[in-house]
Design an enzyme around this catalytic site. Structure first.
Site, PDB file in Angstrom:
ATOM      1  CG  HIS A  11      -1.924  -0.935   1.231  1.00 17.58           C
ATOM      2  ND1 HIS A  11      -3.091  -0.965   0.601  1.00 17.58           N
ATOM      3  CD2 HIS A  11      -1.908  -2.044   1.963  1.00 17.58           C
ATOM      4  CE1 HIS A  11      -3.887  -1.906   0.665  1.00 17.58           C
ATOM      5  NE2 HIS A  11      -3.199  -2.859   1.711  1.00 17.58           N
ATOM      6  CG  ASP A  75       8.210   4.752  11.541  1.00 17.72           C
ATOM      7  OD1 ASP A  75       8.106   3.386  11.111  1.00 17.72           O
ATOM      8  OD2 ASP A  75       7.784   5.160  12.517  1.00 17.72           O
ATOM      9  CB  SER A  76       3.354   6.753   8.328  1.00 11.01           C
ATOM     10  OG  SER A  76       3.251   5.420   7.715  1.00 11.01           O
ATOM     11  CG  ASP A 159      -6.629   5.023   4.556  1.00 12.15           C
ATOM     12  OD1 ASP A 159      -6.067   5.757   5.132  1.00 12.15           O
ATOM     13  OD2 ASP A 159      -6.062   4.819   3.556  1.00 12.15           O
ATOM     14  NE  ARG A 185       2.829   6.774   3.445  1.00 13.64           N
ATOM     15  CZ  ARG A 185       1.869   6.272   3.921  1.00 13.64           C
ATOM     16  NH1 ARG A 185       0.572   6.377   3.371  1.00 13.64           N
ATOM     17  NH2 ARG A 185       1.889   5.818   5.111  1.00 13.64           N
TER      18      ARG A 185
HETATM   19  P1  IMP Z   1       4.954   1.455   9.866  1.00  9.55           P
HETATM   20  O1  IMP Z   1       5.100   0.575   8.563  1.00  9.55           O
HETATM   21  O2  IMP Z   1       5.819   1.050  11.006  1.00  9.55           O
HETATM   22  O3  IMP Z   1       5.586   2.814   9.405  1.00  9.55           O
HETATM   23  O4  IMP Z   1       3.426   1.642  10.299  1.00  9.55           O
HETATM   24  C1  IMP Z   1       2.682   2.161   9.586  1.00  9.55           C
HETATM   25  C2  IMP Z   1       1.039   1.970   9.984  1.00  9.55           C
HETATM   26  O5  IMP Z   1       0.500   3.220  10.321  1.00  9.55           O
HETATM   27  C3  IMP Z   1       0.255   1.155   9.180  1.00  9.55           C
HETATM   28  O6  IMP Z   1       0.345  -0.245   9.376  1.00  9.55           O
HETATM   29  C4  IMP Z   1      -1.027   1.718   9.223  1.00  9.55           C
HETATM   30  O7  IMP Z   1      -1.448   0.881  10.374  1.00  9.55           O
HETATM   31  C5  IMP Z   1      -0.580   3.050   9.778  1.00  9.55           C
HETATM   32  N1  IMP Z   1      -0.710   4.048   8.438  1.00  9.55           N
HETATM   33  C6  IMP Z   1       0.317   4.839   7.992  1.00  9.55           C
HETATM   34  N2  IMP Z   1      -0.124   5.624   7.179  1.00  9.55           N
HETATM   35  C7  IMP Z   1      -1.416   5.142   6.623  1.00  9.55           C
HETATM   36  C8  IMP Z   1      -2.349   5.853   5.900  1.00  9.55           C
HETATM   37  O8  IMP Z   1      -2.059   6.267   4.955  1.00  9.55           O
HETATM   38  N3  IMP Z   1      -3.420   5.088   6.159  1.00  9.55           N
HETATM   39  C9  IMP Z   1      -3.884   4.370   7.248  1.00  9.55           C
HETATM   40  N4  IMP Z   1      -3.159   4.081   7.934  1.00  9.55           N
HETATM   41  C10 IMP Z   1      -1.712   4.235   7.931  1.00  9.55           C
END
Ligand code: IMP
Length: 200
Positions: A11, A75-76, A159, A185
């Site tokens: 994604h 990282d989000s 989302d 993002r």
């Molecule tokens: P990371 O891979 O450790 O950065 O974890 C990111 C997590 O944050 C994802 O698995 C989602 O649960 C959530 N996340 C980050 N960006 C989004 C987005 O654009 N939409 C919905 N959930 C998001």
């Protein structure tokens, strides 16, 4: 110029590839096998740097054949005001079950335990963009509300329960193109795109 994404999350990769057009975007897993990334940082930014540096190190033997490249990590996560900014950096691991649906259910359950059916919230995307010589970080934010009734089938993660400020639909009810014009993002990647144009 190749932009190698330090993630295997399809994604995220699809969104990044769309926003960074016309740059050539690929997951590092197209070059090497998936590596263990120990996200031991205490902020989104620290974890973004850890991801990108881990992948750059693992790519070392391939560098002579890669041409001009940059490693980009994201990282989000989602910070919810009435949950003390949780799940934050633990967004992907919130339910300890490793899947988006379970994380979303846990968040709705936690809202209920705090007697809330909605809360102000924001998404954060921290990016680390690096090559062998330089490391840059940048952030993007999307503010809005989380609600306890999921709506829509698009997008991923949280989302279906997130409604951006000044709108009425969740991020899962709007199109891929619409999300990627307003998202956290997108806002962080705008800065990355400027740097990539400079480096190429
Ligand atoms: P990371 O891979 O450790 O950065 O974890 C990111 C997590 O944050 C994802 O698995 C989602 O649960 C959530 N996340 C980050 N960006 C989004 C987005 O654009 N939409 C919905 N959930 C998001």
């Amino acid at each position: 110029m190749k932009v190698i994404i330090a993630s295997s999350n399809q994604h995220k990769i699809q969104e990044i590839a769309y926003i960074l057009q016309p740059f050539r975007v690929m997951s590092y897993t197209e070059i090497i096998t998936e590596c263990i990334i120990n996200e031991k940082g205490t902020t989104f930014e620290e974890n973004a740097i850890i991801k990108a540096q881990t992948v750059l190190k693992a790519l070392k033997p391939h560098i002579p054949t890669l041409g001009i490249f940059a490693v980009l990590s994201d990282d989000s996560g989602l910070c919810v005001k009435f949950l003390d900014n949780k799940p934050g950096i633990l967004s992907a691991r919130y339910s300890h079950q490793g899947d988006d649906k379970a994380n979303l259910s846990k968040l709705i359950q936690e809202l209920g335990m705090h007697n809330r059916d909605s809360s102000p919230a924001y998404f954060c995307s921290a990016l680390a963009l690096l090559n062998e010589h330089m490391t840059y970080t940048m952030h993007g934010y999307l503010h809005g509300m989380v609600v306890n009734t999921p709506k829509g089938n698009n997008g991923f993660g949280y989302d279906p329960i997130f409604i951006p400020q000044n709108t009425t639909k969740t991020l899962a009810e709007i199109s891929f193109e619409e999300k990627n014009k307003i998202s956290h993002r997108y806002k962080a990647l705008r800065h990355a795109k400027v740097l990539l144009k400079y480096w190429q």
